[in-house]
Write an enzyme that holds these catalytic residues in place. Sequence first.
Site, PDB file in Angstrom:
ATOM      1  N   TYR A   1       0.709  -1.222  -0.166  1.00 10.60           N
ATOM      2  CA  TYR A   1       0.028   0.144   0.062  1.00 10.60           C
ATOM      3  C   TYR A   1       0.840   1.127  -0.096  1.00 10.60           C
ATOM      4  O   TYR A   1       0.380   2.461   0.151  1.00 10.60           O
ATOM      5  CB  TYR A   1      -0.893   0.005   1.170  1.00 10.60           C
ATOM      6  CG  TYR A   1      -2.262  -0.862   1.227  1.00 10.60           C
ATOM      7  CD1 TYR A   1      -2.048  -2.266   0.650  1.00 10.60           C
ATOM      8  CD2 TYR A   1      -3.357  -0.145   1.387  1.00 10.60           C
ATOM      9  CE1 TYR A   1      -3.205  -2.870   0.917  1.00 10.60           C
ATOM     10  CE2 TYR A   1      -4.522  -1.194   1.479  1.00 10.60           C
ATOM     11  CZ  TYR A   1      -4.538  -2.387   1.118  1.00 10.60           C
ATOM     12  OH  TYR A   1      -5.453  -3.132   1.006  1.00 10.60           O
TER      13      TYR A   1
ATOM     14  N   LYS B   1       3.156 -14.139   5.839  1.00 16.10           N
ATOM     15  CA  LYS B   1       3.332 -15.158   4.551  1.00 16.10           C
ATOM     16  C   LYS B   1       4.698 -15.331   4.238  1.00 16.10           C
ATOM     17  O   LYS B   1       5.154 -15.180   3.200  1.00 16.10           O
ATOM     18  CB  LYS B   1       2.441 -14.751   3.173  1.00 16.10           C
ATOM     19  CG  LYS B   1       2.347 -15.665   2.137  1.00 16.10           C
ATOM     20  CD  LYS B   1       1.138 -16.615   2.428  1.00 16.10           C
ATOM     21  CE  LYS B   1       1.228 -17.711   1.368  1.00 16.10           C
ATOM     22  NZ  LYS B   1       0.260 -18.807   1.439  1.00 16.10           N
TER      23      LYS B   1
ATOM     24  N   ASP C   1      -3.196 -17.485   5.283  1.00 11.91           N
ATOM     25  CA  ASP C   1      -4.179 -18.086   4.936  1.00 11.91           C
ATOM     26  C   ASP C   1      -4.841 -18.887   5.882  1.00 11.91           C
ATOM     27  O   ASP C   1      -6.053 -19.130   6.195  1.00 11.91           O
ATOM     28  CB  ASP C   1      -4.072 -18.698   3.637  1.00 11.91           C
ATOM     29  CG  ASP C   1      -2.533 -19.160   3.339  1.00 11.91           C
ATOM     30  OD1 ASP C   1      -1.625 -18.813   4.271  1.00 11.91           O
ATOM     31  OD2 ASP C   1      -2.184 -19.971   2.517  1.00 11.91           O
TER      32      ASP C   1
ATOM     33  N   ASP D   1      -5.805  -5.405   6.164  1.00 13.89           N
ATOM     34  CA  ASP D   1      -7.090  -4.721   5.400  1.00 13.89           C
ATOM     35  C   ASP D   1      -7.922  -6.073   5.010  1.00 13.89           C
ATOM     36  O   ASP D   1      -9.158  -5.791   5.455  1.00 13.89           O
ATOM     37  CB  ASP D   1      -6.525  -4.156   4.061  1.00 13.89           C
ATOM     38  CG  ASP D   1      -7.870  -3.408   3.439  1.00 13.89           C
ATOM     39  OD1 ASP D   1      -8.695  -3.034   3.938  1.00 13.89           O
ATOM     40  OD2 ASP D   1      -7.390  -2.887   2.284  1.00 13.89           O
TER      41      ASP D   1
END
Length: 362
Positions: free
Chosen positions: A124, A191, A224, A248
């Site tokens: 972002y 991740k 995930d 987000d």
Amino acid sequence: MRHAVTLVPGDGVGPEICDAAVRVLEATGVEFDWDVQQAGQAAIAEFGTPLPEHVLASIRKNKVALKGPITTPIGSGFRSVNVALRQELDLYALVRPVKAYKGARNLRDDLDFVIVRENTEDIYAGLEFERGTPDCDHLITEISGLLKKKIRPDSGLSIKPISVSGTERIVRFAFDYARKNKRRKVTAVHKANIMKHTDGLFLAVARQVAEKNPDIEFEDRIVDNMCMQLVLRPKEYDVLCCPNLYGDIISDLGAGMIGGLGLAPGANIGTNGAVFEATHGSAPKYAGQNKVNPMAVMLSGVLMLRHLEEVAAANAMEGAIARVIALGENVTYDLKEKRGDPTAVGTSQVADAVVAQLKAGA
Ligand code: NAD
């Protein structure tokens, strides 16, 4: 004590939900000097930019703002005003509590966890290169040469910076928040198995900060898996510390678990100020219809009262909102079982009902 607060009503549904929230905040008895500042569509028309410098100056001066959502104009060259505002004011932590209120369409009635989202870095950061531009072509050639990996020439590029200093301060913030709010555990979300030099760095730094905070439990989850765990075993999680993008996405997952965006508040916190706003956007198709739920911005107002150390008023306001939800009579369409339920009320009627509950509880 009176509080000087910048009020940015925003655009789309922003002005009507902010109006509702301000009415309830004033009914708590806390006194405010509102410094109303236009940003978004109205500011573009008047000042040629969606985020005029004087809006930032007002927030810098007052150090506290209540903000409505702002539409990101598509294809006009303006980047997200919301992202720009967070970066300009260095509001590096976005705190989004996910709390189930009785009577809402909750996945479970005992949900109570908090998302702490890093707000200034990651994908972002706005480091983007448009496909086919000379800069993008140049970078593709350079990166392909450096990494000996092929990037398709018709690609666009977004750069994902995650720094040691940016990670240290957000993880420290998560631990401090946990301690202050009597929460037991911080979970770092990442991740790192795929993005070793960004998410891997985030995880390594988070572990170092955790070592300095042994009174609070620490663990990590791959993003995930985190999403699945939150739905299956939410009680095992408490404070989730996330890089920008995952924070987000998990915020909307959390909102869905407690009955939708109409109940999901947020607080953007930095060293020099704080901006309180709902998780949701400007919902332009409902603008001016007195239709959407003002409770997310009201609950953001509750977070603001806590930040201003108006704890009794915050508790009273949250209790009044909770009672309106539990009674289920004066709530907007999104809190009803069926979307077309004719008993749903409008934005301003919700404010009337919360004010009435506040007065009844006083
Ligand atoms: P959105 O959150 O505005 O709306 C998506 C849908 O969620 C709406 O159509 C509506 O069905 C529902 N919804 C949202 N808020 C609600 C409420 N208070 N009560 C009941 N239902 C509600 O998302 P979007 O349509 O993707 O974005 C619209 C604009 O808002 C975009 O320009 C986007 O960039 C901007 N945005 C701004 C912010 C912000 O100001 N912080 C955050 C997100 C999106």
